[in-house]
Design an enzyme around this catalytic site. Sequence first.
Site, PDB file in Angstrom:
ATOM      1  N   ARG A 234      -2.245   3.014   4.987  1.00 31.41           N
ATOM      2  CA  ARG A 234      -3.103   4.129   4.597  1.00 31.41           C
ATOM      3  C   ARG A 234      -2.253   5.132   3.832  1.00 31.41           C
ATOM      4  O   ARG A 234      -1.069   5.333   4.133  1.00 31.41           O
ATOM      5  CB  ARG A 234      -3.722   4.814   5.821  1.00 31.41           C
ATOM      6  CG  ARG A 234      -4.898   4.074   6.455  1.00 31.41           C
ATOM      7  CD  ARG A 234      -6.153   4.179   5.607  1.00 31.41           C
ATOM      8  NE  ARG A 234      -7.335   3.734   6.306  1.00 31.41           N
ATOM      9  CZ  ARG A 234      -7.893   2.540   6.177  1.00 31.41           C
ATOM     10  NH1 ARG A 234      -7.342   1.642   5.371  1.00 31.41           N
ATOM     11  NH2 ARG A 234      -9.008   2.228   6.836  1.00 31.41           N
ATOM     12  N   GLU A 263      -8.217   8.657  -1.980  1.00 33.31           N
ATOM     13  CA  GLU A 263      -8.796   7.586  -2.792  1.00 33.31           C
ATOM     14  C   GLU A 263     -10.206   7.961  -3.240  1.00 33.31           C
ATOM     15  O   GLU A 263     -10.946   8.607  -2.489  1.00 33.31           O
ATOM     16  CB  GLU A 263      -8.823   6.289  -1.978  1.00 33.31           C
ATOM     17  CG  GLU A 263      -7.430   5.821  -1.619  1.00 33.31           C
ATOM     18  CD  GLU A 263      -7.421   4.538  -0.800  1.00 33.31           C
ATOM     19  OE1 GLU A 263      -8.512   3.976  -0.563  1.00 33.31           O
ATOM     20  OE2 GLU A 263      -6.334   4.109  -0.388  1.00 33.31           O
ATOM     21  N   HIS A 281      -6.471  -0.443  -3.686  1.00 30.55           N
ATOM     22  CA  HIS A 281      -6.842  -0.750  -2.306  1.00 30.55           C
ATOM     23  C   HIS A 281      -7.545  -2.115  -2.225  1.00 30.55           C
ATOM     24  O   HIS A 281      -8.666  -2.230  -1.703  1.00 30.55           O
ATOM     25  CB  HIS A 281      -7.749   0.340  -1.725  1.00 30.55           C
ATOM     26  CG  HIS A 281      -7.698   0.397  -0.224  1.00 30.55           C
ATOM     27  ND1 HIS A 281      -7.885   1.554   0.496  1.00 30.55           N
ATOM     28  CD2 HIS A 281      -7.490  -0.575   0.715  1.00 30.55           C
ATOM     29  CE1 HIS A 281      -7.794   1.310   1.792  1.00 30.55           C
ATOM     30  NE2 HIS A 281      -7.563   0.007   1.949  1.00 30.55           N
TER      31      HIS A 281
END
Length: 315
Positions: A234, A263, A281
């Site tokens: 993360r 994000e 991601h």
Amino acid sequence: MPEKVLVHSRFPRTMMKRFGERFDLMDTAGRPAAEVFPTVDLATVRAMITAGGRSLGGAVMDAFPSLGAIICYGTGYDGIDLEAARARNIVVGHSPGANASSVADIAITLMLAATRRLVVADNYVRSGDWAAAKPSPMMRPQAGMRGRRVGVYGMGEIGRKIAARAASFETEVGYFSRSRHDVPYQYFGSLEALSDWCSILMIAVRAGAETHRAVNADILRRLGADGYVINIARGSVIDEAALVAALADGTIAGAGLDVYAKEPHTPDALTASPNVVLTPHIGGHTLESHTAMQDCVIANLEAFFAGKPLAYPVS
């Protein structure tokens, strides 16, 4: 009659197809549910599917008085207020290990791409600079993998798969996690000690208060000028501002990132840096991973509606 399930986060329709075959989906497309569905409909919702990284606190839960289960699509659940869920007798489920192989694969891909400067090399060919024999300091020989020390921060399912893959490249592998594991790698008692030892730091821990910005300016300094940091966990685990500074002043040699602090927004300083490899991601974004994660979601929902314990609960 199929049970109603609210889709709390925005997902591609293809990812929801299997769920729609078994349940009556109320898809919010990522918008606040109250803007999409009448209050009377929300009052009957007993279960929802959400992305684990999306914030979901007590105030949101209170909009669904019948809610009994929050099922995360994927391994992560850091966006869920677990205490608020427990206080409301709401069970939380996820998909542990379902995408571990795919995430480990992207970690190794980022490691190789960063250390061998593959993005720079690709541009060197496409731009015509190679054909023109144009000198480039970025194309100087780099250290290979043989004999490298790879440190894995976190030795869960993903960390183990990363370690096994890294070891196959003739590297030394060490790790730090909350506890020692029965694995054939050197254990370090702190992240600082691991960072002093390794030149490639692979981040594979869950997000949380304990790991928030754990990889800070001090940890990056310990990696050294030939060090790389790879993050597939993360974005919150890295102090992003410290990382930008470390890349700019040569504190570390480079980075490979699949996750970011906010994000889908990435700092311009990162996107402009030639010694960083960036992906959007996509660590768990493979056909096999999605099938496995969907299997977990379906198993959790079916267990809940049958009055049984979740198949894959968050403990």
